[in-house]
Design a protein around this motif. Structure first.
Motif, PDB file in Angstrom:
ATOM      1  N   VAL A  70      54.528   7.066  79.201  1.00 44.34           N
ATOM      2  CA  VAL A  70      53.447   6.688  78.292  1.00 44.34           C
ATOM      3  C   VAL A  70      53.874   6.724  76.833  1.00 44.34           C
ATOM      4  O   VAL A  70      53.377   5.958  76.012  1.00 44.34           O
ATOM      5  CB  VAL A  70      52.217   7.601  78.521  1.00 44.34           C
ATOM      6  N   GLY A  71      54.761   7.634  76.467  1.00 44.55           N
ATOM      7  CA  GLY A  71      55.230   7.700  75.083  1.00 44.55           C
ATOM      8  C   GLY A  71      54.466   8.712  74.244  1.00 44.55           C
ATOM      9  O   GLY A  71      54.078   9.769  74.721  1.00 44.55           O
ATOM     10  N   ASP A  72      54.236   8.374  72.968  1.00 45.51           N
ATOM     11  CA  ASP A  72      53.658   9.303  71.997  1.00 45.51           C
ATOM     12  C   ASP A  72      52.226   9.741  72.309  1.00 45.51           C
ATOM     13  O   ASP A  72      51.765  10.754  71.785  1.00 45.51           O
ATOM     14  CB  ASP A  72      53.675   8.688  70.593  1.00 45.51           C
ATOM     15  N   VAL A  73      51.530   9.017  73.159  1.00 42.55           N
ATOM     16  CA  VAL A  73      50.165   9.397  73.504  1.00 42.55           C
ATOM     17  C   VAL A  73      50.152  10.788  74.127  1.00 42.55           C
ATOM     18  O   VAL A  73      49.213  11.566  73.916  1.00 42.55           O
ATOM     19  CB  VAL A  73      49.542   8.354  74.472  1.00 42.55           C
ATOM     20  N   THR A  74      51.208  11.134  74.857  1.00 41.03           N
ATOM     21  CA  THR A  74      51.251  12.437  75.506  1.00 41.03           C
ATOM     22  C   THR A  74      51.318  13.566  74.486  1.00 41.03           C
ATOM     23  O   THR A  74      50.876  14.680  74.775  1.00 41.03           O
ATOM     24  CB  THR A  74      52.463  12.541  76.456  1.00 41.03           C
ATOM     25  N   ARG A  75      51.845  13.306  73.308  1.00 40.88           N
ATOM     26  CA  ARG A  75      51.890  14.337  72.256  1.00 40.88           C
ATOM     27  C   ARG A  75      50.476  14.751  71.878  1.00 40.88           C
ATOM     28  O   ARG A  75      50.167  15.933  71.753  1.00 40.88           O
ATOM     29  CB  ARG A  75      52.643  13.801  71.042  1.00 40.88           C
ATOM     30  N   TRP A  76      49.608  13.774  71.697  1.00 40.53           N
ATOM     31  CA  TRP A  76      48.216  14.062  71.354  1.00 40.53           C
ATOM     32  C   TRP A  76      47.499  14.748  72.515  1.00 40.53           C
ATOM     33  O   TRP A  76      46.722  15.679  72.322  1.00 40.53           O
ATOM     34  CB  TRP A  76      47.486  12.778  70.956  1.00 40.53           C
ATOM     35  N   ALA A  77      47.776  14.280  73.719  1.00 41.12           N
ATOM     36  CA  ALA A  77      47.157  14.894  74.902  1.00 41.12           C
ATOM     37  C   ALA A  77      47.619  16.340  75.059  1.00 41.12           C
ATOM     38  O   ALA A  77      46.809  17.230  75.353  1.00 41.12           O
ATOM     39  CB  ALA A  77      47.500  14.091  76.147  1.00 41.12           C
ATOM     40  N   GLY A  78      48.911  16.585  74.852  1.00 36.32           N
ATOM     41  CA  GLY A  78      49.437  17.941  74.957  1.00 36.32           C
ATOM     42  C   GLY A  78      48.824  18.873  73.930  1.00 36.32           C
ATOM     43  O   GLY A  78      48.453  20.017  74.239  1.00 36.32           O
ATOM     44  N   ALA A  79      48.701  18.403  72.691  1.00 39.15           N
ATOM     45  CA  ALA A  79      48.087  19.221  71.639  1.00 39.15           C
ATOM     46  C   ALA A  79      46.618  19.488  71.964  1.00 39.15           C
ATOM     47  O   ALA A  79      46.127  20.615  71.817  1.00 39.15           O
ATOM     48  CB  ALA A  79      48.213  18.526  70.290  1.00 39.15           C
ATOM     49  N   GLY A  80      45.921  18.466  72.434  1.00 37.98           N
ATOM     50  CA  GLY A  80      44.517  18.637  72.805  1.00 37.98           C
ATOM     51  C   GLY A  80      44.353  19.621  73.954  1.00 37.98           C
ATOM     52  O   GLY A  80      43.407  20.420  73.979  1.00 37.98           O
ATOM     53  N   LEU A  81      45.293  19.582  74.894  1.00 38.34           N
ATOM     54  CA  LEU A  81      45.256  20.503  76.017  1.00 38.34           C
ATOM     55  C   LEU A  81      45.445  21.945  75.551  1.00 38.34           C
ATOM     56  O   LEU A  81      44.741  22.853  76.005  1.00 38.34           O
ATOM     57  CB  LEU A  81      46.335  20.117  77.031  1.00 38.34           C
ATOM     58  N   LEU A  82      46.374  22.164  74.628  1.00 40.13           N
ATOM     59  CA  LEU A  82      46.576  23.514  74.086  1.00 40.13           C
ATOM     60  C   LEU A  82      45.324  24.019  73.373  1.00 40.13           C
ATOM     61  O   LEU A  82      44.913  25.174  73.553  1.00 40.13           O
ATOM     62  CB  LEU A  82      47.756  23.541  73.107  1.00 40.13           C
TER      63      LEU A  82
END
Length: 189
Positions: A70-82
């Protein structure tokens, strides 16, 4: 992305490991009221430490895979998950059930009860592992720190549980949740 190298990654992962270990510590405090023997404390702590290694490994594998797909979208998802996980930990520390009940804790020290207890304490590590996988963190360092801190903090909680559970039990998980929220916000910036 080169993820916080040169000592910064170690400090970040250590703080996350300690934050995740606070859950094991706080639940260990409640369980410590059972007056467990040294052998039982060792067995429980090592089981929790093992799950604090396995769960983030699974999460990291999923995070790394999704980051590639997916790319950079996972960075936002990971931060949101934390952030969400931190909020959940803080909420549970003040609104959650009473884990200090000796009868309920006793069933969590052997067999399938111990495995389910270690799994439940380590679910946060799965989510954090996913987030770290999306950021490309050092897998070996992360799981080593998570396992060591999880086992040591569980042992500390179990050992001093009968003396300090009324002082730190609910606040330990809240502190850990606040640390995870702070890292989630940091990753967004």
């Amino acid at each position: 992305m080169e993820w916080m190298m040169h000592g910064g990654e170690f400090i970040t992962l250590l703080l996350m490991a300690l934050a995740l270990g606070m859950d094991a510590f706080s639940l260990g405090l409640g369980m410590g009221m059972l007056q467990l023997r040294g052998r039982e404390i060792t067995r429980i702590s090592l089981t929790i430490g093992l799950f604090h290694v396995l769960m983030p490994l699974l999460g990291m594998a999923a995070g790394i895979y999704l980051a590639r797909v997916v790319g950079d979208v996972t960075r936002w998802a990971g931060a949101g998950l934390l952030i969400g996980l931190g909020v959940h930990m803080v909420w549970n520390s003040f609104a959650g059930g009473d884990e200090s009940d000796g009868r309920r804790a006793a069933s969590k020290t052997v067999g399938i009860g111990l495995i389910l207890f270690a799994l439940s304490v380590s679910l946060d590590s799965l989510s954090v592992g996913f987030s770290l996988g999306t950021f490309g963190a050092n897998v070996g360092l992360a799981v080593a720190l998570f396992g060591i801190c999880g086992a040591m903090m569980a042992a500390m909680g179990l050992t001093i549980g009968s003396k300090a559970s009324h002082l730190f039990g609910e606040y330990g998980e809240a502190i850990g949740g606040a640390v995870l929220m702070a890292f989630g916000i940091k990753f967004l910036l």
